[in-house]
Design an enzyme around this catalytic site. Structure first.
Site, PDB file in Angstrom:
ATOM      1  N   HIS A 254       1.383   5.256  -2.307  1.00 18.40           N
ATOM      2  CA  HIS A 254       0.823   6.182  -3.307  1.00 18.40           C
ATOM      3  C   HIS A 254       1.980   6.801  -4.081  1.00 18.40           C
ATOM      4  O   HIS A 254       2.482   7.871  -3.706  1.00 18.40           O
ATOM      5  CB  HIS A 254      -0.001   7.278  -2.624  1.00 18.40           C
ATOM      6  CG  HIS A 254      -1.238   6.768  -1.940  1.00 18.40           C
ATOM      7  ND1 HIS A 254      -2.499   6.908  -2.466  1.00 18.40           N
ATOM      8  CD2 HIS A 254      -1.382   6.082  -0.774  1.00 18.40           C
ATOM      9  CE1 HIS A 254      -3.386   6.344  -1.651  1.00 18.40           C
ATOM     10  NE2 HIS A 254      -2.738   5.838  -0.611  1.00 18.40           N
TER      11      HIS A 254
ATOM     12  N   HIS B 121       0.842  -1.208   0.000  1.00 19.79           N
ATOM     13  CA  HIS B 121       0.000   0.000   0.000  1.00 19.79           C
ATOM     14  C   HIS B 121       0.870   1.248   0.000  1.00 19.79           C
ATOM     15  O   HIS B 121       1.423   1.646   1.027  1.00 19.79           O
ATOM     16  CB  HIS B 121      -0.923   0.003   1.232  1.00 19.79           C
ATOM     17  CG  HIS B 121      -1.954   1.085   1.197  1.00 19.79           C
ATOM     18  ND1 HIS B 121      -3.311   0.829   1.294  1.00 19.79           N
ATOM     19  CD2 HIS B 121      -1.843   2.434   1.082  1.00 19.79           C
ATOM     20  CE1 HIS B 121      -3.970   1.978   1.231  1.00 19.79           C
ATOM     21  NE2 HIS B 121      -3.096   2.966   1.108  1.00 19.79           N
TER      22      HIS B 121
ATOM     23  N   HIS C 126      -9.683   1.679   0.292  1.00 14.67           N
ATOM     24  CA  HIS C 126      -9.440   2.512   1.472  1.00 14.67           C
ATOM     25  C   HIS C 126     -10.768   2.491   2.238  1.00 14.67           C
ATOM     26  O   HIS C 126     -11.731   3.127   1.809  1.00 14.67           O
ATOM     27  CB  HIS C 126      -9.107   3.944   1.076  1.00 14.67           C
ATOM     28  CG  HIS C 126      -7.699   4.156   0.634  1.00 14.67           C
ATOM     29  ND1 HIS C 126      -7.166   3.578  -0.470  1.00 14.67           N
ATOM     30  CD2 HIS C 126      -6.699   4.923   1.191  1.00 14.67           C
ATOM     31  CE1 HIS C 126      -5.891   3.961  -0.600  1.00 14.67           C
ATOM     32  NE2 HIS C 126      -5.586   4.778   0.384  1.00 14.67           N
TER      33      HIS C 126
ATOM     34  N   GLN D 250      -9.619   8.993  -5.271  1.00 23.15           N
ATOM     35  CA  GLN D 250      -9.301   9.779  -4.070  1.00 23.15           C
ATOM     36  C   GLN D 250     -10.464  10.660  -3.608  1.00 23.15           C
ATOM     37  O   GLN D 250     -10.681  10.857  -2.423  1.00 23.15           O
ATOM     38  CB  GLN D 250      -8.073  10.651  -4.349  1.00 23.15           C
ATOM     39  CG  GLN D 250      -7.673  11.593  -3.227  1.00 23.15           C
ATOM     40  CD  GLN D 250      -7.054  10.867  -2.042  1.00 23.15           C
ATOM     41  OE1 GLN D 250      -5.935  10.401  -2.123  1.00 23.15           O
ATOM     42  NE2 GLN D 250      -7.797  10.772  -0.956  1.00 23.15           N
TER      43      GLN D 250
ATOM     44  N   GLU E 125     -11.229   4.846   6.863  1.00 25.23           N
ATOM     45  CA  GLU E 125     -10.021   5.505   7.382  1.00 25.23           C
ATOM     46  C   GLU E 125     -10.444   6.795   8.060  1.00 25.23           C
ATOM     47  O   GLU E 125     -10.263   7.891   7.537  1.00 25.23           O
ATOM     48  CB  GLU E 125      -9.027   5.791   6.244  1.00 25.23           C
ATOM     49  CG  GLU E 125      -7.700   6.332   6.767  1.00 25.23           C
ATOM     50  CD  GLU E 125      -6.728   6.747   5.661  1.00 25.23           C
ATOM     51  OE1 GLU E 125      -7.109   6.711   4.484  1.00 25.23           O
ATOM     52  OE2 GLU E 125      -5.595   7.113   6.004  1.00 25.23           O
TER      53      GLU E 125
ATOM     54  N   ASP F 110       2.296   3.440   2.812  1.00 21.28           N
ATOM     55  CA  ASP F 110       1.237   4.378   2.460  1.00 21.28           C
ATOM     56  C   ASP F 110       1.751   5.664   1.817  1.00 21.28           C
ATOM     57  O   ASP F 110       1.515   5.900   0.642  1.00 21.28           O
ATOM     58  CB  ASP F 110       0.366   4.693   3.683  1.00 21.28           C
ATOM     59  CG  ASP F 110      -1.009   5.240   3.320  1.00 21.28           C
ATOM     60  OD1 ASP F 110      -1.327   5.311   2.117  1.00 21.28           O
ATOM     61  OD2 ASP F 110      -1.781   5.594   4.234  1.00 21.28           O
TER      62      ASP F 110
HETATM   63 FE   FE2 Z   1      -3.563   5.072   1.256  1.00 20.67          FE
END
Ligand code: FE2
Length: 412
Positions: free
Chosen positions: A57, A55, A208, A150, A211, A307
């Site tokens: 980005h 995971h 996701h 996102q 979160e 992440d």
């Molecule tokens: Fe993430």
């Protein structure tokens, strides 16, 4: 090729390893090299399977401070700042940063990476860049790309079409962000949409999910139910699930039955969740992590990811899974000696299962592909304490990273 003098996955014996035709072929205390056979010195380090970061980005990596630093440290300010930076993305900009980041990761023994890629961009610029990067690094790293909305699927103009297009163009995995959708109805509907999209196109799923430090954020039960009823099971991953750290125990107990039945994987991101979590609390202040210890003890697959690497959500990040494990063990209070020794599994085997790598293609055993890393410490306990270098990263029987151990002297 022979790797001389390593400890295989924490075993106390010193072993030699023979690699032939890109696969592990022999493990023995002393192997005589054939004439002309290459020998590399493992220096008594520990040989484990390659690290997996399930995971990250890559599209946002190394943008920290541009156009501004995230001074509040909340997820939501991160999304706001990224929204501004996203407007200036070019294919070359994304490729340069992603490749730089992947080289950092490779130097630390990472060979498998799953990167979320923001597709709430009508031009899909980051996706186009990362599809090229995936090709470029293929001999050295396995890179999976997640179509990650996102700013939401139902809450973003043409969100569904962008997800469809991203999958058509080659995303390996379908993502989602149900807790960020405008309403909880949208959240659930987005999960039904993305599971259907994955099934229609034979893709994996990594969402996701929840979160947020909000005990009312319960998208996980819907995702797990869809995974169970569709038979998608371990092709589905729930990332973050930090709201689970705020669920009451009675609800969590009931939820765990479904989680076990569903077979889904979990990814916790200890560095970033410790940083972003609990930001709206005064005191008591929540840790911001999912129930890592309890999931692990229930036999549910949990992996750790980094992440964010120097981006609007985390100003720090070195592409090193040892940092991730260390924080994960502290934050989830998994600090028994055996637990520390075994903790490499969070960033190796458990990550590989999340990425759906076939078990016969991953691990240190005869006839498996000769992929592995030698760390400069005799076992994982010492590797963590000493922040051990990756002496060698070996892929398909070839050394792709080689590090000289540092030498320091003291005056006393
Ligand atoms: Fe993430």
């Amino acid at each position: 090729m022979i790797i001389h003098d390593v400890h295989i996955e924490n075993a106390s014996e010193h072993m030699d390893v023979r690699i032939e035709k890109g696969t592990f072929q022999q493990f023995a205390p002393a192997i005589e090299p054939h004439e002309g056979e290459e020998v590399i010195d493992g220096q008594g380090g520990v040989l484990i399977p390659p690290f997996v970061d399930p995971h990250v980005h890559l599209d946002a990596a190394l943008t920290a401070g541009d156009p501004e630093w995230n001074e509040t440290g909340t997820l939501f300010d991160g999304i706001r700042i990224w929204y501004e930076r996203k407007k200036t993305l070019t294919v070359q900009d994304v490729k340069d940063r992603a490749l730089h980041t992947l080289r950092m990761m490779a130097r630390n023994g990472i060979q498998y990476v799953r990167s979320h890629v923001d597709v709430t961009d009508p031009g899909l610029t980051a996706l186009h860049a990362l599809l090229e990067v995936r090709e470029q690094v293929a001999p050295f790293m396995t890179l999976q790309l997640v179509a990650f909305p996102q700013e939401g699927i139902l809450s973003f103009p043409h969100g569904k079409e962008l997800m469809e297009e991203a999958v058509k163009e080659g995303a390996d995995v379908v993502g989602g962000i149900p807790h960020y959708e405008f309403t909880s109805e949208y959240g659930r509907e987005s999960l039904r949409f993305l599971m259907d999209l994955a099934q229609r196109n034979d893709r994996l799923v990594d969402v996701h999910c929840d979160e947020i430090d909000d005990p009312a954020s319960r998208n996980l039960e819907t995702l797990a139910t869809l995974a169970y009823e569709s038979g998608m099971a371990d092709r589905v991953t729930a990332s973050h699930t930090t709201a689970m750290g705020s669920y009451n125990d009675a609800y969590a107990y009931k939820l765990f039955r479904l989680l076990r039945m569903s077979g889904i994987n979990f990814v916790s991101n200890p560095l970033v969740n410790m940083h972003l979590g609990g930001r709206f609390d005064t005191y008591p202040k929540r840790r911001g992590l999912t129930r890592v210890k309890e999931l692990n003890e229930a036999g549910i697959n949990v992996a750790f990811g980094e992440d964010d690497i120097q981006d609007p959500w985390s100003p720090l990040g070195a592409g090193n899974m040892l940092d991730v494990v260390r924080m994960g063990l502290y934050a989830a209070q998994i600090m028994g000696y055996r637990q520390i020794m075994d903790a490499y599994r969070f960033v190796t085997y458990n990550g590989a299962a999340t990425l759906h790598i076939a078990p016969e293609d991953y691990g240190i055993a005869v006839d498996k592909p000769a992929n592995g890393v030698v760390l400069n410490a005799p076992n994982f306990y010492h590797a963590l304490n000493e922040n051990a270098e990756t002496l060698y990263s070996i892929r398909g029987g070839k050394v792709i990273v080689r590090t000289k151990a540092k030498e320091t002297s003291t005056a006393f």
